[in-house]
Design a protein around this motif. Structure first.
Motif, short mmCIF file in Angstrom:
data_model
loop_
_atom_site.label_atom_id
_atom_site.label_comp_id
_atom_site.label_asym_id
_atom_site.label_seq_id
_atom_site.Cartn_x
_atom_site.Cartn_y
_atom_site.Cartn_z
N SER A 1 1.13 -1.29 0.36
CA SER A 1 0.08 -0.04 0.08
C SER A 1 1.18 1.31 -0.03
CB SER A 1 -1.06 -0.37 1.28
OG SER A 1 -1.60 -0.99 1.44
N GLN A 2 2.13 1.41 -0.99
CA GLN A 2 2.69 2.69 -1.00
C GLN A 2 2.56 3.83 -1.75
OE1 GLN A 2 7.10 1.95 -1.37
NE2 GLN A 2 6.78 -0.06 -0.52
N GLU A 3 1.32 3.34 -1.94
CA GLU A 3 0.23 4.82 -2.18
C GLU A 3 -0.28 5.21 -1.38
OE1 GLU A 3 -1.66 3.81 -5.98
OE2 GLU A 3 0.57 3.81 -7.61
N THR A 4 -1.13 4.99 -0.69
CA THR A 4 -1.66 5.48 0.43
C THR A 4 -0.82 6.21 1.75
OG1 THR A 4 -2.43 3.27 1.06
CG2 THR A 4 -2.93 4.74 2.30
N LEU A 5 -1.60 7.71 2.06
CA LEU A 5 -1.01 8.30 2.47
C LEU A 5 -1.51 8.19 4.15
CD1 LEU A 5 -1.30 9.79 0.46
CD2 LEU A 5 -1.83 11.79 1.70
N TYR A 6 -0.82 7.65 5.36
CA TYR A 6 -1.23 7.67 6.48
C TYR A 6 -0.56 8.65 7.46
CZ TYR A 6 -0.42 2.27 5.16
OH TYR A 6 -0.26 1.80 4.70
N PHE A 7 -2.00 9.35 8.18
CA PHE A 7 -2.14 10.01 9.21
C PHE A 7 -2.32 9.43 10.90
CE2 PHE A 7 -3.95 11.89 4.91
CZ PHE A 7 -2.81 12.83 4.97
N ILE A 8 -1.00 9.79 11.53
CA ILE A 8 -1.22 9.64 12.70
C ILE A 8 -1.40 10.37 13.59
CG2 ILE A 8 0.43 8.05 14.61
CD1 ILE A 8 0.37 6.35 11.51
N TRP A 9 -2.29 10.07 14.32
CA TRP A 9 -2.71 11.23 14.98
C TRP A 9 -2.46 10.78 17.07
CZ3 TRP A 9 -6.20 10.21 19.63
CH2 TRP A 9 -7.71 8.77 19.44
N GLY A 10 -2.03 11.08 18.11
CA GLY A 10 -1.37 11.45 19.15
C GLY A 10 -0.88 12.18 19.95
N PRO A 11 -1.07 11.73 21.09
CA PRO A 11 -0.17 12.44 22.51
C PRO A 11 1.51 12.91 21.64
CG PRO A 11 -0.33 10.54 23.42
CD PRO A 11 -1.38 10.32 22.37
N ALA A 12 2.01 13.72 22.45
CA ALA A 12 2.82 14.97 22.35
C ALA A 12 4.50 14.12 22.20
CB ALA A 12 3.10 16.31 22.33
N LYS A 13 3.89 13.33 23.19
CA LYS A 13 4.87 12.44 23.84
C LYS A 13 5.24 10.92 23.35
CE LYS A 13 1.54 9.85 27.76
NZ LYS A 13 1.18 9.42 29.02
N LYS A 14 4.46 10.93 22.58
CA LYS A 14 3.93 9.70 21.73
C LYS A 14 4.73 9.67 20.32
CE LYS A 14 1.99 6.30 24.84
NZ LYS A 14 2.87 5.38 24.71
N LEU A 15 4.63 11.33 19.92
CA LEU A 15 4.64 11.91 18.85
C LEU A 15 5.94 12.93 18.51
CD1 LEU A 15 1.63 11.71 16.74
CD2 LEU A 15 3.22 9.79 16.46
N ASN A 16 6.96 12.79 19.65
CA ASN A 16 7.03 14.31 19.54
C ASN A 16 8.96 13.71 18.32
OD1 ASN A 16 10.02 15.63 20.86
ND2 ASN A 16 8.60 16.42 22.04
N ARG A 17 8.89 14.95 17.86
CA ARG A 17 10.36 15.10 16.26
C ARG A 17 11.59 14.84 17.43
NH1 ARG A 17 8.93 15.17 11.21
NH2 ARG A 17 7.01 15.08 10.98
N GLU A 18 11.37 15.65 18.65
CA GLU A 18 12.98 16.31 19.04
C GLU A 18 13.06 15.07 19.96
OE1 GLU A 18 10.30 18.71 18.92
OE2 GLU A 18 11.19 19.64 16.67
N LYS A 19 13.08 14.95 20.89
CA LYS A 19 12.43 13.67 22.17
C LYS A 19 12.96 12.53 21.61
CE LYS A 19 11.29 17.08 25.72
NZ LYS A 19 10.88 17.40 26.73
N VAL A 20 12.14 12.38 19.96
CA VAL A 20 11.74 11.03 19.77
C VAL A 20 10.73 10.12 19.97
CG1 VAL A 20 12.78 9.60 17.37
CG2 VAL A 20 13.92 11.93 18.59
N GLY A 21 9.48 11.25 19.86
CA GLY A 21 8.72 9.78 20.91
C GLY A 21 8.72 8.15 20.42
N PRO A 22 8.05 7.22 21.87
CA PRO A 22 8.29 5.91 20.96
C PRO A 22 7.15 5.24 19.87
CG PRO A 22 6.81 6.22 23.09
CD PRO A 22 7.37 7.42 22.79
N THR A 23 6.21 6.26 18.89
CA THR A 23 5.06 6.24 18.17
C THR A 23 6.19 6.61 17.11
OG1 THR A 23 3.36 6.12 19.28
CG2 THR A 23 3.15 6.29 16.87
N TYR A 24 6.66 7.58 17.62
CA TYR A 24 7.47 8.51 16.27
C TYR A 24 8.26 7.59 16.27
CZ TYR A 24 9.23 12.16 13.63
OH TYR A 24 9.75 12.74 12.55
#
Length: 277
Positions: free
Chosen positions: A118-141
């Motif tokens: 499914s490489q043509e699919t766009l994925y949108f991931i939602w969740g709390p900052a602690k999971k998706l934090n870019r700087e601190k690299v949350g676990p989901t990110y």
């Protein structure tokens, strides 16, 4: 049961939320609040003229809606709802998937299906900052980064903190209730509808029941998810969450809000329970 609502009517929703009421050009648009993995660039794409939002509800079983869904220009699915084995009822195409941070591990268990095929699919991931934090690299990110390394052609976006706050604000404007203080968790369906209202000129919702459906004496008993037979009944799940004091998804309240939006915007519900809404 009582919907989370307020007698004092507030503004129905935040500025900028909603479908365009007139035809739009096919030019590429930039959508703030959706940040691409790993470079952080905002989403850029043309609007979809017609979108199908496919519910994960057991209402889809036996519906024979697959062809009607696949005829839509863009097909939006939620979390890890599969199409394989259910094509006649839910279709085959997946243009967009809106995924909770809690469902990311479920996608990771079946990477060939969700990411390789499914490489043509766009994925949108939602969740709390602690999971998706870019700087601190949350676990989901971190998990998303690893997926991108393995499948570099994927298009994955995360909702920014500002976008998550915006979605909370819409909930408060519509209900008069603070989401956190009321012990409410927004559902993936909530984020899906808001995304679709931004990206689509017209939305067709397949398999979602109305907010009054579970009050009807003769409502059907179906699984909460069409792909999880034998699990909790859909209406029992909705009522349990609606009445929960803490950590409850307000599925019924959200559907009442969707009904109000549909009176002003280009949203059409496929399920018969919406007739007369």
């Amino acid at each position: 049961y009582i919907l989370l609502s307020s007698k004092a009517r507030v503004q129905p929703c935040c500025p900028g939320l909603g479908l365009r009421d007139s035809p739009t050009t096919s030019s590429i648009r930039s959508f703030q609040g959706y940040s691409r993995v790993p470079d952080g660039k905002p989403l850029e794409r043309v609007l979809c003229r017609h979108c199908a939002i496919v519910s994960s509800s057991g209402q889809m079983l036996g519906s024979q809606l697959g062809e009607a869904i696949d005829r839509q220009e863009c097909v939006v699915r939620m979390n890890h709802a599969p199409t394989a084995g259910y094509e006649q009822d839910v279709g085959t195409r997946s243009t967009i998937r809106v995924v909770s941070h809690t469902s990311v591990p479920l996608l990771l268990r079946n990477q060939p299906y969700f990411f390789q095929q499914s490489q043509e699919t766009l994925y949108f991931i939602w969740g709390p900052a602690k999971k998706l934090n870019r700087e601190k690299v949350g676990p989901t990110y971190q998990a998303l980064l690893e997926v991108m390394e393995k499948y570099p052609q994927l298009q994955i976006y995360t909702l920014t903190e500002e976008k998550m706050t915006y979605c909370d604000d819409v909930f408060q404007n519509e209900t008069g209730k603070n989401r956190m203080k009321s012990g409410s968790f927004l559902s993936t369906g909530w984020f899906t509808m808001i995304l679709a209202m931004e990206l689509c000129e017209q939305i067709h919702v397949f398999g979602m029941v109305s907010d009054s459906y579970c009050r009807e004496k003769n409502h059907s008993s179906v699984p909460y998810h069409y792909f999880e037979k034998g699990k909790l009944d859909e209406c029992k799940m909705y009522l349990m969450h609606e009445l929960a004091h803490h950590a409850g998804h307000r599925f019924i309240t959200e559907k009442a809000i969707f009904s109000r939006w549909a009176k002003r915007k280009n949203i059409v519900f496929n399920h018969s329970s919406w007739v007369g809404e």
